[in-house]
Design a protein around this motif. Structure first.
Motif, PDB file in Angstrom:
ATOM      1  N   GLU A  98       0.831  -1.208   0.000  1.00  0.00           N
ATOM      2  CA  GLU A  98       0.000   0.000   0.000  1.00  0.00           C
ATOM      3  C   GLU A  98       0.867   1.261   0.000  1.00  0.00           C
ATOM      4  OE1 GLU A  98      -2.445  -0.476   3.425  1.00  0.00           O
ATOM      5  OE2 GLU A  98      -3.521  -2.204   2.582  1.00  0.00           O
ATOM      6  N   GLN A  99       1.970   1.237   0.766  1.00  0.00           N
ATOM      7  CA  GLN A  99       2.868   2.396   0.782  1.00  0.00           C
ATOM      8  C   GLN A  99       3.462   2.637  -0.607  1.00  0.00           C
ATOM      9  OE1 GLN A  99       3.154   4.191   3.802  1.00  0.00           O
ATOM     10  NE2 GLN A  99       1.552   2.696   4.266  1.00  0.00           N
ATOM     11  N   ALA A 100       3.843   1.563  -1.274  1.00  0.00           N
ATOM     12  CA  ALA A 100       4.444   1.684  -2.599  1.00  0.00           C
ATOM     13  C   ALA A 100       3.417   2.113  -3.640  1.00  0.00           C
ATOM     14  CB  ALA A 100       5.097   0.366  -2.994  1.00  0.00           C
ATOM     15  N   LYS A 101       2.203   1.573  -3.543  1.00  0.00           N
ATOM     16  CA  LYS A 101       1.159   1.916  -4.512  1.00  0.00           C
ATOM     17  C   LYS A 101       0.722   3.373  -4.392  1.00  0.00           C
ATOM     18  CE  LYS A 101      -1.139  -2.407  -5.743  1.00  0.00           C
ATOM     19  NZ  LYS A 101      -2.418  -3.155  -5.694  1.00  0.00           N
ATOM     20  N   GLY A 136      -2.966  -5.447  16.454  1.00  0.00           N
ATOM     21  CA  GLY A 136      -3.533  -4.230  15.886  1.00  0.00           C
ATOM     22  C   GLY A 136      -3.184  -4.081  14.423  1.00  0.00           C
ATOM     23  N   PRO A 137      -3.795  -3.112  13.757  1.00  0.00           N
ATOM     24  CA  PRO A 137      -3.472  -2.858  12.349  1.00  0.00           C
ATOM     25  C   PRO A 137      -2.099  -2.218  12.215  1.00  0.00           C
ATOM     26  CG  PRO A 137      -4.951  -1.169  13.169  1.00  0.00           C
ATOM     27  CD  PRO A 137      -4.817  -2.176  14.275  1.00  0.00           C
ATOM     28  N   MET A 138      -1.520  -2.322  11.046  1.00  0.00           N
ATOM     29  CA  MET A 138      -0.204  -1.740  10.808  1.00  0.00           C
ATOM     30  C   MET A 138      -0.212  -0.224  10.992  1.00  0.00           C
ATOM     31  SD  MET A 138       2.023  -4.129  10.197  1.00  0.00           S
ATOM     32  CE  MET A 138       3.362  -3.237   9.419  1.00  0.00           C
ATOM     33  N   THR A 139      -1.361   0.384  10.811  1.00  0.00           N
ATOM     34  CA  THR A 139      -1.441   1.835  11.017  1.00  0.00           C
ATOM     35  C   THR A 139      -1.097   2.231  12.449  1.00  0.00           C
ATOM     36  OG1 THR A 139      -3.834   1.570  11.358  1.00  0.00           O
ATOM     37  CG2 THR A 139      -3.097   2.279   9.163  1.00  0.00           C
ATOM     38  N   ASP A 140      -1.227   1.288  13.396  1.00  0.00           N
ATOM     39  CA  ASP A 140      -0.898   1.588  14.793  1.00  0.00           C
ATOM     40  C   ASP A 140       0.581   1.888  14.993  1.00  0.00           C
ATOM     41  OD1 ASP A 140      -3.518   1.252  15.481  1.00  0.00           O
ATOM     42  OD2 ASP A 140      -3.245  -0.643  16.586  1.00  0.00           O
ATOM     43  N   ILE A 141       1.429   1.420  14.076  1.00  0.00           N
ATOM     44  CA  ILE A 141       2.872   1.621  14.246  1.00  0.00           C
ATOM     45  C   ILE A 141       3.489   2.444  13.117  1.00  0.00           C
ATOM     46  CG2 ILE A 141       3.139  -0.465  15.656  1.00  0.00           C
ATOM     47  CD1 ILE A 141       4.403  -1.815  13.164  1.00  0.00           C
ATOM     48  N   GLU A 142       2.647   3.042  12.296  1.00  0.00           N
ATOM     49  CA  GLU A 142       3.183   3.825  11.186  1.00  0.00           C
ATOM     50  C   GLU A 142       4.050   4.986  11.655  1.00  0.00           C
ATOM     51  OE1 GLU A 142       0.300   5.083   8.344  1.00  0.00           O
ATOM     52  OE2 GLU A 142       0.145   3.100   7.429  1.00  0.00           O
ATOM     53  N   GLY A 193       8.704   6.519   8.500  1.00  0.00           N
ATOM     54  CA  GLY A 193       9.859   7.252   7.989  1.00  0.00           C
ATOM     55  C   GLY A 193      10.876   6.355   7.331  1.00  0.00           C
ATOM     56  N   SER A 194      11.149   5.217   7.961  1.00  0.00           N
ATOM     57  CA  SER A 194      12.123   4.294   7.370  1.00  0.00           C
ATOM     58  C   SER A 194      11.579   3.674   6.091  1.00  0.00           C
ATOM     59  CB  SER A 194      12.523   3.210   8.374  1.00  0.00           C
ATOM     60  OG  SER A 194      11.403   2.471   8.815  1.00  0.00           O
ATOM     61  N   ALA A 195      10.258   3.476   6.028  1.00  0.00           N
ATOM     62  CA  ALA A 195       9.665   2.954   4.791  1.00  0.00           C
ATOM     63  C   ALA A 195       9.834   3.952   3.652  1.00  0.00           C
ATOM     64  CB  ALA A 195       8.186   2.641   5.004  1.00  0.00           C
ATOM     65  N   LYS A 196       9.587   5.219   3.922  1.00  0.00           N
ATOM     66  CA  LYS A 196       9.763   6.237   2.890  1.00  0.00           C
ATOM     67  C   LYS A 196      11.215   6.303   2.435  1.00  0.00           C
ATOM     68  CE  LYS A 196       9.092  11.110   1.731  1.00  0.00           C
ATOM     69  NZ  LYS A 196      10.417  11.207   1.085  1.00  0.00           N
ATOM     70  N   ASP A 197      12.146   6.301   3.393  1.00  0.00           N
ATOM     71  CA  ASP A 197      13.565   6.337   3.037  1.00  0.00           C
ATOM     72  C   ASP A 197      13.940   5.150   2.163  1.00  0.00           C
ATOM     73  OD1 ASP A 197      13.982   8.670   4.406  1.00  0.00           O
ATOM     74  OD2 ASP A 197      14.896   7.721   6.160  1.00  0.00           O
ATOM     75  N   MET A 198      13.494   3.956   2.570  1.00  0.00           N
ATOM     76  CA  MET A 198      13.821   2.753   1.807  1.00  0.00           C
ATOM     77  C   MET A 198      13.251   2.832   0.395  1.00  0.00           C
ATOM     78  SD  MET A 198      12.387  -0.356   0.661  1.00  0.00           S
ATOM     79  CE  MET A 198      11.062  -0.836   1.763  1.00  0.00           C
ATOM     80  N   LEU A 199      11.997   3.250   0.275  1.00  0.00           N
ATOM     81  CA  LEU A 199      11.371   3.339  -1.046  1.00  0.00           C
ATOM     82  C   LEU A 199      12.027   4.410  -1.911  1.00  0.00           C
ATOM     83  CD1 LEU A 199       7.645   2.902   0.017  1.00  0.00           C
ATOM     84  CD2 LEU A 199       9.041   1.233  -1.234  1.00  0.00           C
TER      85      LEU A 199
END
Length: 202
Positions: A28-31, A161-167, A172-178
């Motif tokens: 979802e982050q990538a899309k 919980g949903p992944m949104t609980d730890i976003e 930030g690291s997901a954005k950097d990696m992408l």
């Protein structure tokens, strides 16, 4: 140049795996971005045998049709995101076997990582980076590590919980990696395409 195509590889094949949750989240982050096309690759869908070829396909054509089908799928992508479980301080046997079933299809591409577990699969990802060196894959510096208390917030054995609980902790690291993955996939894609054009011009 067209947008890079990224394969998100789910590396665990256990029935009780946790991998689907972070895999769907990073998908979802990538899309949500406009600088890449992404597709999930689930190792369960390929029913790969244990590697039993004469040699790597860098040297000898692969004979097993299931391995050939996997190679063709791997070849479709300009880069990869490995969703990494850590087993005894390394990657899963299923992932290592899948990696070993190809070679030429991986080379001169790029990869990023999403790991999960008590240590965020940090040790497994470091091992995978070393494997990537041999495959001639450029690894992103940043990775997503879902670890410790954050891991237990989203794991079924914790709060589930949903992944949104730890976003807030991992976004930030997901954005950097992408961001890094897009840079490296564009760079390696341009280099590969330039090499092909140069050969065609000879």
């Amino acid at each position: 140049m067209s947008k890079p195509k990224i394969g998100i590889i789910i590396s665990s094949t256990r029935d009780s795996r946790f991998a689907d949750k972070p895999a769907q989240w990073i998908l979802e982050q990538a899309k949500a971005r406009d600088d890449m096309d992404v597709e999930l690759l689930d190792l369960r869908d390929f029913d790969l045998p244990f590697f039993n070829e004469v040699a790597s396909n860098a040297w000898v054509p692969t004979q097993d049709p299931k391995a050939v089908a996997w190679q063709k799928k791997v070849a479709e992508f300009d880069g990869y995101i490995f969703v990494v479980a850590e087993y005894n301080r390394s990657i899963t046997g299923a992932l290592k076997n899948a990696i070993d079933q190809a070679y030429v299809e991986w080379t001169q591409k790029a990869a990023g990582f999403v790991g999960y577990g008590s240590m965020g699969a940090a040790r497994a990802i470091e091992h995978l980076r070393t494997i990537n060196v041999e495959l001639q894959i450029a690894s992103t510096r940043s990775a997503v590590h879902i670890a410790g208390a954050e891991f237990m917030k989203v794991h079924p054995m914790g709060a589930n919980g949903p992944m949104t609980d730890i976003e807030g902790a991992i976004g930030g690291s997901a954005k950097d990696m992408l961001d890094q993955l897009v840079w490296w996939t564009n760079a390696t894609k341009a280099a590969r395409e330039g090499k092909i054009e140069a050969i065609a011009a000879e």
